[in-house]
Design a protein around this motif. Structure first.
Motif, mmCIF file in Angstrom:
data_model
loop_
_atom_site.group_PDB
_atom_site.id
_atom_site.type_symbol
_atom_site.label_atom_id
_atom_site.label_comp_id
_atom_site.label_asym_id
_atom_site.label_seq_id
_atom_site.Cartn_x
_atom_site.Cartn_y
_atom_site.Cartn_z
ATOM 1 N N ASN A 85 75.466 21.357 65.813
ATOM 2 C CA ASN A 85 74.272 20.275 65.027
ATOM 3 C C ASN A 85 74.531 18.886 64.853
ATOM 4 O OD1 ASN A 85 73.093 22.225 64.366
ATOM 5 N ND2 ASN A 85 74.151 22.887 62.004
ATOM 6 N N ALA A 86 75.900 19.094 65.169
ATOM 7 C CA ALA A 86 76.006 17.145 65.184
ATOM 8 C C ALA A 86 76.524 16.261 66.587
ATOM 9 C CB ALA A 86 77.900 16.941 64.785
ATOM 10 N N GLY A 87 77.255 17.616 67.436
ATOM 11 C CA GLY A 87 77.139 17.556 68.879
ATOM 12 C C GLY A 87 75.579 17.186 69.613
ATOM 13 N N ALA A 88 74.396 17.776 68.891
ATOM 14 C CA ALA A 88 73.305 17.887 69.673
ATOM 15 C C ALA A 88 72.325 16.444 69.326
ATOM 16 C CB ALA A 88 72.871 19.347 68.671
ATOM 17 N N GLN A 89 72.625 16.296 67.931
ATOM 18 C CA GLN A 89 72.240 14.810 67.795
ATOM 19 C C GLN A 89 73.065 13.988 68.871
ATOM 20 O OE1 GLN A 89 70.265 15.128 65.767
ATOM 21 N NE2 GLN A 89 70.160 17.625 65.317
ATOM 22 N N THR A 90 73.925 13.829 68.608
ATOM 23 C CA THR A 90 74.666 12.766 69.002
ATOM 24 C C THR A 90 74.845 12.932 70.709
ATOM 25 O OG1 THR A 90 77.231 13.484 68.994
ATOM 26 C CG2 THR A 90 76.686 12.081 67.254
ATOM 27 N N SER A 91 74.153 13.377 71.212
ATOM 28 C CA SER A 91 74.554 13.899 72.773
ATOM 29 C C SER A 91 72.821 13.097 73.108
ATOM 30 C CB SER A 91 74.064 15.143 73.323
ATOM 31 O OG SER A 91 72.717 15.257 72.599
ATOM 32 N N PHE A 92 72.279 12.351 71.866
ATOM 33 C CA PHE A 92 71.188 11.350 72.562
ATOM 34 C C PHE A 92 71.747 9.980 72.515
ATOM 35 C CE2 PHE A 92 68.232 14.363 70.851
ATOM 36 C CZ PHE A 92 67.320 14.218 71.601
ATOM 37 N N ILE A 93 72.924 9.897 72.132
ATOM 38 C CA ILE A 93 73.706 9.214 72.526
ATOM 39 C C ILE A 93 73.789 7.650 73.592
ATOM 40 C CG2 ILE A 93 75.685 6.710 71.392
ATOM 41 C CD1 ILE A 93 75.783 8.432 68.819
ATOM 42 N N PRO A 94 74.404 8.937 74.786
ATOM 43 C CA PRO A 94 74.287 7.878 76.191
ATOM 44 C C PRO A 94 73.724 7.640 76.831
ATOM 45 C CG PRO A 94 75.550 10.410 75.872
ATOM 46 C CD PRO A 94 75.076 10.002 74.196
ATOM 47 N N MET A 95 71.863 9.147 76.478
ATOM 48 C CA MET A 95 71.108 8.837 77.204
ATOM 49 C C MET A 95 70.633 7.546 76.388
ATOM 50 S SD MET A 95 68.294 11.681 77.581
ATOM 51 C CE MET A 95 67.634 10.724 75.807
ATOM 52 N N LEU A 96 70.062 7.284 75.491
ATOM 53 C CA LEU A 96 69.149 6.211 74.814
ATOM 54 C C LEU A 96 70.060 4.988 74.640
ATOM 55 C CD1 LEU A 96 68.122 7.595 71.883
ATOM 56 C CD2 LEU A 96 67.287 7.661 73.584
ATOM 57 N N VAL A 97 71.484 4.604 75.092
ATOM 58 C CA VAL A 97 71.869 3.287 74.559
ATOM 59 C C VAL A 97 72.428 3.195 76.313
ATOM 60 C CG1 VAL A 97 74.579 1.750 73.902
ATOM 61 C CG2 VAL A 97 73.063 3.779 72.576
ATOM 62 N N LEU A 98 73.668 4.154 77.408
ATOM 63 C CA LEU A 98 73.419 3.993 78.734
ATOM 64 C C LEU A 98 73.065 3.856 79.620
ATOM 65 C CD1 LEU A 98 77.315 4.712 78.336
ATOM 66 C CD2 LEU A 98 75.887 2.410 77.623
ATOM 67 N N GLY A 99 71.298 5.370 79.803
ATOM 68 C CA GLY A 99 71.018 6.185 80.360
ATOM 69 C C GLY A 99 71.185 7.105 81.385
ATOM 70 N N LEU A 100 73.169 7.197 80.621
ATOM 71 C CA LEU A 100 73.311 8.770 81.062
ATOM 72 C C LEU A 100 73.637 9.741 79.803
ATOM 73 C CD1 LEU A 100 76.493 6.644 81.727
ATOM 74 C CD2 LEU A 100 74.679 7.276 83.524
ATOM 75 N N PRO A 101 72.349 11.109 81.021
ATOM 76 C CA PRO A 101 72.963 11.922 79.995
ATOM 77 C C PRO A 101 73.967 12.915 80.242
ATOM 78 C CG PRO A 101 71.400 12.149 83.023
ATOM 79 C CD PRO A 101 72.427 10.813 82.263
ATOM 80 N N SER A 102 74.238 13.445 78.438
ATOM 81 C CA SER A 102 75.751 14.223 78.834
ATOM 82 C C SER A 102 75.426 15.725 78.602
ATOM 83 C CB SER A 102 75.844 13.898 76.725
ATOM 84 O OG SER A 102 74.630 14.352 76.163
ATOM 85 N N ASN A 103 74.519 16.424 78.483
ATOM 86 C CA ASN A 103 73.921 17.982 79.486
ATOM 87 C C ASN A 103 72.733 17.897 79.797
ATOM 88 O OD1 ASN A 103 72.408 17.711 76.936
ATOM 89 N ND2 ASN A 103 73.928 17.845 75.508
ATOM 90 N N ALA A 104 72.879 19.052 80.234
ATOM 91 C CA ALA A 104 71.337 19.387 80.936
ATOM 92 C C ALA A 104 70.524 19.230 80.463
ATOM 93 C CB ALA A 104 71.605 21.255 81.274
ATOM 94 N N VAL A 105 70.324 19.578 78.764
ATOM 95 C CA VAL A 105 69.283 19.124 78.124
ATOM 96 C C VAL A 105 69.061 17.416 78.391
ATOM 97 C CG1 VAL A 105 67.920 19.401 75.855
ATOM 98 C CG2 VAL A 105 69.587 20.724 77.301
ATOM 99 N N MET A 106 69.851 17.038 78.452
ATOM 100 C CA MET A 106 69.293 15.221 78.073
ATOM 101 C C MET A 106 68.999 14.837 79.173
ATOM 102 S SD MET A 106 69.800 14.728 75.252
ATOM 103 C CE MET A 106 69.290 15.944 74.342
ATOM 104 N N ALA A 107 69.622 15.100 80.925
ATOM 105 C CA ALA A 107 69.370 15.411 81.430
ATOM 106 C C ALA A 107 66.987 15.386 82.074
ATOM 107 C CB ALA A 107 70.046 15.784 82.929
#
Length: 277
Positions: A85-107
């Motif tokens: 659950n915690a990893g699913a939330q923090t995976s938004f951080i690199p996408m919203l801050v750096l524009g880099l998706p951390s996994n397929a869902v974020m891509a």
């Protein structure tokens, strides 16, 4: 009949809500899993999944009776689920801050944003604050909806466990082979899957932990790539890792983490070595 003050029962004889003893045994794994999942969730390559496996491995290593894991130990459920659950939330951080998706869902989410003319990155917070805060609020609403939906349906999930293993196991293998074949329509991929399945069975017989193998498989190439990059920037000087404060701090934390993992094993060995017959 259920006694007064006890949690309600679900189909199969289990209890819907945890008991006080369950809370006592699971609150520490929850905290450890949340911290571990929050850190690994930022990493690319499926950090949420890595956090769940790493949390299970940590809880099994530090447990006084690791043989209970796989037999219904609540620590083996509370820790990995909290990490996931915690990893699913923090995976938004690199996408919203750096524009880099951390996994397929974020891509996929980044692609959807670009279709609508939104470039993922730090400018989203300033240019589209309603989108940024809407994503954060959606996390809370999503967790609430999961709770509302899963509690009434828990009886159905429990009934799935009553399916005989002799029927469930070949069904899983069949769907795995169909999925692998459908990717490239290649029989070689199916044979490769069978080979890795036999290799996994051998690892189970040798009592090898699958979590470290998965972590190494996903993070190994990333570590090698960044190691080569660091060596190029430092002109081949390996002391750059201990002369920079950030890298030195991370190395010290890694050594401490390894030490914490080895302490229970050393204590158990000392207890066996110095125990009297």
């Amino acid at each position: 009949a259920r006694r007064r003050g006890q949690p309600p029962l679900v189909a199969g004889g289990g209890r819907l809500m945890p008991t006080r003893e369950d809370y006592r045994r699971s609150w520490k794994p929850m905290l450890r899993g949340t911290g571990l999942g929050a850190v690994l969730g930022v990493l690319p390559g499926g950090g949420a999944m890595l956090g769940a496996f790493a949390s299970y491995m940590v809880e099994k290593r530090i447990a006084r009776h690791p043989e209970r894991f796989g037999q219904g130990a609540i620590e083996g459920v509370a820790g990995p689920e909290s990490a996931n659950n915690a990893g699913a939330q923090t995976s938004f951080i690199p996408m919203l801050v750096l524009g880099l998706p951390s996994n397929a869902v974020m891509a996929l989410m980044a692609g959807a944003m670009m279709i609508h003319g939104i470039v993922p990155g730090p400018q989203v917070i300033d240019e589209r604050p309603e989108l940024f805060w809407g994503l954060i609020v959606s996390m809370w609403i999503g967790n609430l909806l999961l709770l509302v939906l899963n509690l009434p349906l828990v009886g159905i999930w429990v009934r799935l466990l009553s399916v005989p293993y002799r029927l469930l196991y070949p069904s899983i293998l069949l769907f795995c082979c169909i999925g692998v074949y459908s990717v490239n329509n290649s029989l070689f991929d199916v044979l490769l899957t069978v080979a890795f399945g036999l290799l996994g069975y051998l690892f189970i017989k040798l009592r090898c932990e699958p979590a470290p193998l998965l972590l190494g498989y996903l993070l190994g190439p990333l570590m090698e790539e960044n190691l080569r990059r660091a060596m190029l920037l430092s002109r081949g000087d390996p002391t750059v890792f201990v002369t920079r404060p950030l890298s030195l701090t991370l190395l010290i934390l890694c050594v401490l983490a390894v030490g914490l993992m080895l302490i229970p094993r050393v204590r158990a060995t000392r207890h066996v070595a110095f125990s009297e017959d």
